[in-house]
Design a protein around this motif. Structure first.
Motif, mmCIF file in Angstrom:
data_model
loop_
_atom_site.group_PDB
_atom_site.id
_atom_site.type_symbol
_atom_site.label_atom_id
_atom_site.label_comp_id
_atom_site.label_asym_id
_atom_site.label_seq_id
_atom_site.Cartn_x
_atom_site.Cartn_y
_atom_site.Cartn_z
ATOM 1 N N ILE A 101 0.666 -1.369 0.066
ATOM 2 C CA ILE A 101 0.049 -0.022 -0.017
ATOM 3 C C ILE A 101 0.817 1.106 0.143
ATOM 4 C CG2 ILE A 101 -1.770 1.395 1.185
ATOM 5 C CD1 ILE A 101 -2.706 -1.492 2.449
ATOM 6 N N VAL A 102 0.711 1.936 -1.024
ATOM 7 C CA VAL A 102 1.598 3.187 -1.340
ATOM 8 C C VAL A 102 0.619 4.481 -1.198
ATOM 9 C CG1 VAL A 102 3.386 4.452 -2.420
ATOM 10 C CG2 VAL A 102 3.245 2.001 -2.611
ATOM 11 N N GLY A 103 0.815 5.301 -0.302
ATOM 12 C CA GLY A 103 0.031 6.632 -0.292
ATOM 13 C C GLY A 103 -0.104 7.138 1.246
ATOM 14 N N LYS A 104 -0.985 8.202 1.130
ATOM 15 C CA LYS A 104 -1.116 8.818 2.185
ATOM 16 C C LYS A 104 -2.623 9.297 2.605
ATOM 17 C CE LYS A 104 3.323 11.408 2.846
ATOM 18 N NZ LYS A 104 3.759 12.565 2.975
ATOM 19 N N GLY A 105 -3.082 9.524 3.609
ATOM 20 C CA GLY A 105 -4.607 9.820 3.681
ATOM 21 C C GLY A 105 -5.075 9.911 5.107
ATOM 22 N N ILE A 106 -6.450 10.330 5.281
ATOM 23 C CA ILE A 106 -6.825 10.543 6.564
ATOM 24 C C ILE A 106 -7.095 9.290 7.365
ATOM 25 C CG2 ILE A 106 -9.412 10.394 6.048
ATOM 26 C CD1 ILE A 106 -9.501 12.894 8.075
ATOM 27 N N MET A 107 -7.133 8.388 6.735
ATOM 28 C CA MET A 107 -7.443 6.975 7.377
ATOM 29 C C MET A 107 -6.151 5.914 7.380
ATOM 30 S SD MET A 107 -10.626 6.662 8.036
ATOM 31 C CE MET A 107 -10.865 5.227 8.432
ATOM 32 N N LYS A 108 -4.865 6.588 6.984
ATOM 33 C CA LYS A 108 -3.795 5.840 6.956
ATOM 34 C C LYS A 108 -3.768 5.399 8.687
ATOM 35 C CE LYS A 108 0.872 5.371 5.567
ATOM 36 N NZ LYS A 108 1.729 6.216 4.731
ATOM 37 N N PRO A 109 -3.514 6.317 9.588
ATOM 38 C CA PRO A 109 -3.267 5.732 10.859
ATOM 39 C C PRO A 109 -4.151 4.496 11.541
ATOM 40 C CG PRO A 109 -3.382 8.151 10.814
ATOM 41 C CD PRO A 109 -3.965 7.776 9.438
ATOM 42 N N LYS A 110 -5.327 4.556 10.990
ATOM 43 C CA LYS A 110 -6.302 3.655 11.354
ATOM 44 C C LYS A 110 -5.730 2.455 10.758
ATOM 45 C CE LYS A 110 -10.858 1.673 11.544
ATOM 46 N NZ LYS A 110 -12.459 2.121 11.266
ATOM 47 N N ILE A 111 -5.369 2.524 9.514
ATOM 48 C CA ILE A 111 -4.803 1.027 8.667
ATOM 49 C C ILE A 111 -3.694 0.481 9.386
ATOM 50 C CG2 ILE A 111 -4.035 0.440 6.350
ATOM 51 C CD1 ILE A 111 -7.137 0.824 6.742
ATOM 52 N N GLU A 112 -2.786 1.662 9.725
ATOM 53 C CA GLU A 112 -1.307 1.290 10.491
ATOM 54 C C GLU A 112 -1.721 0.640 11.685
ATOM 55 O OE1 GLU A 112 1.762 4.341 9.176
ATOM 56 O OE2 GLU A 112 0.267 5.258 10.620
ATOM 57 N N LYS A 113 -2.574 1.040 12.398
ATOM 58 C CA LYS A 113 -2.948 0.299 13.771
ATOM 59 C C LYS A 113 -3.532 -1.101 13.594
ATOM 60 C CE LYS A 113 -5.478 1.082 17.926
ATOM 61 N NZ LYS A 113 -6.671 1.974 18.766
ATOM 62 N N ILE A 114 -4.396 -1.419 12.595
ATOM 63 C CA ILE A 114 -4.881 -2.484 12.294
ATOM 64 C C ILE A 114 -3.642 -3.447 12.035
ATOM 65 C CG2 ILE A 114 -6.465 -3.966 10.659
ATOM 66 C CD1 ILE A 114 -8.307 -1.543 10.470
#
Length: 400
Positions: A255-268
């Motif tokens: 997964i390459v990119g940034k965005g407002i949901m990235k912290p949630k994705i990282e946490k999962i």
């Protein structure tokens, strides 16, 4: 002809080409004079100014802050854009008589600037409809205030009214606009799919660099997602697929990119200890393009709550790279029909994990068919989604 593009982001024609800069260059190469007006947020500390890049004049209009700010500031800036652009065009482009003014969505608040140029110069207005706002925000529960929703719906309808032509990504988009806006003259709407520039050099597959090896994923079956990590993508469901195949050590997800949901994705990823997925903010463009071409599958993801037909623009990037697409999409888009028509991938509805996994494993188990789907996508791009075809679609309104 003198062509004016109204843009929400200042184009970086050399450093960061996209479908809009490619269209600008196509107009320029066909002998037109191309002008751009784009926002320059006040946090950048610059005043309104004009620059020139690759023969294209760019008016950078100082506006309020729009990106990575609180919703109130973002809303106020959005509402101010039409007036600020009208003022900037009057001051800096007063000596230019435009024949055509073009505007992609978002935003929807450029209508006053479009209307100003139409009345001042007798120009035609072409709307490149990509996001259907505010309905897309309502679908994702980002706009629950009905008064605010109706306010923006009024702005949306004003945008349709001022436009002489409306280019839509798919037939589903055309049908949606007409169904929800019966006052719009259907003769205004036409099919203008996402496009891409394709040169003979890009047809070569003999890349000298092994990008999989460079990024530590050599020997793996790589599924890549590149772009915004936000609400519209629902990448949480992609991670359900990641979990469902985590025992298959040969499959990895990038997964390459940034965005407002990235912290949630990282946490999962951390919580579930998902070692088969890699998350990166950014890759140099040359590396990203080369890596995509060497990956095995391109990922398309859409939130299940959408009621509007979305056609993700990253599709053309995967087609250009010659890799098949694995799509997880909402039930209301006609994206799946386009993928079937191109014979360039497999799709399922977001939430249907069984079919999603089945489609992924089909790619794994049928390598020749998978490669053929990639070739089909590239051929479909060349025949139907070239920037020249998009240019001709727009210009047929002016040629005889």
């Amino acid at each position: 002809m003198n062509i004016l593009f109204l843009m929400i982001i200042s184009p970086q024609i050399e450093a960061n080409p996209n479908l809009y800069t490619e269209l600008m260059e196509e107009f320029r190469d066909e002998g037109h004079e191309v002008y751009v007006a784009a926002i320059d947020e006040k946090k950048n500390g610059r005043q309104t100014r004009i620059s020139m890049e690759k023969g294209i004049r760019i008016l950078h209009i100082r506006t309020g802050n729009l990106f990575n700010v609180n919703p109130i500031e973002k809303g106020l800036t959005t509402l101010s854009l039409g007036g600020l652009f009208r003022k900037g065009l009057r001051e800096y482009y007063s000596q230019v008589k435009f024949d055509l003014v073009m505007m992609p969505t978002p935003p929807i608040t450029f209508a006053p600037a479009m209307d100003y140029i139409k009345k001042r110069d007798g120009a035609k207005a072409y709307l490149i409809l990509r996001d259907i706002f505010p309905q897309n925000a309502k679908d994702l529960n980002l706009m629950n205030n009905e008064l605010l929703f109706q306010f923006f719906r009024t702005k949306e309808k004003a945008m349709y009214k001022v436009s002489d032509f409306i280019g839509c990504m798919s037939q589903g988009n055309i049908d949606y606009v007409l169904r929800h806006n019966p006052e719009v003259d259907k003769s205004k709407l036409e099919l203008l799919p996402n496009w891409s520039k394709f040169s003979p050099e890009e047809d070569k597959t003999d890349l000298k660099i092994d990008y999989k090896a460079k990024y530590g994923i050599e020997g793996k079956f790589v599924c890549i997602f590149g772009g915004n990590i936000g609400w519209p993508q629902e990448l949480e469901f992609l991670l359900e697929l990641v979990m469902a195949v985590k025992e298959r050590k040969e499959i990895v997800f990038l997964i390459v990119g940034k965005g407002i949901m990235k912290p949630k994705i990282e946490k999962i990823i951390q919580t579930e200890n998902l070692t088969n997925v890699y998350l990166r903010d950014y890759l140099p463009k040359e590396d990203y393009d080369g890596l995509v071409a060497q990956c095995d599958v391109g990922l398309i993801n859409l939130d299940r709550r959408f009621t509007i037909p979305n056609i993700p623009s990253k599709t053309t990037g995967y087609f250009k790279a010659g890799i098949p697409i694995l799509a997880s999409i909402d039930a209301n888009t006609d994206y799946g029909k386009i993928l079937d028509e191109a014979k360039a991938g497999l799709w399922s509805v977001t939430g249907d994990l069984e079919t999603y996994k089945k489609n992924l494993l089909y790619f794994m188990e049928h390598p020749e068919e998978t490669k053929q789907m990639g070739r089909n996508g590239k051929n479909y791009l060349k025949e139907y989604l070239s920037v020249t075809k998009a240019y001709n679609t727009i210009m047929r309104h002016f040629n005889g």
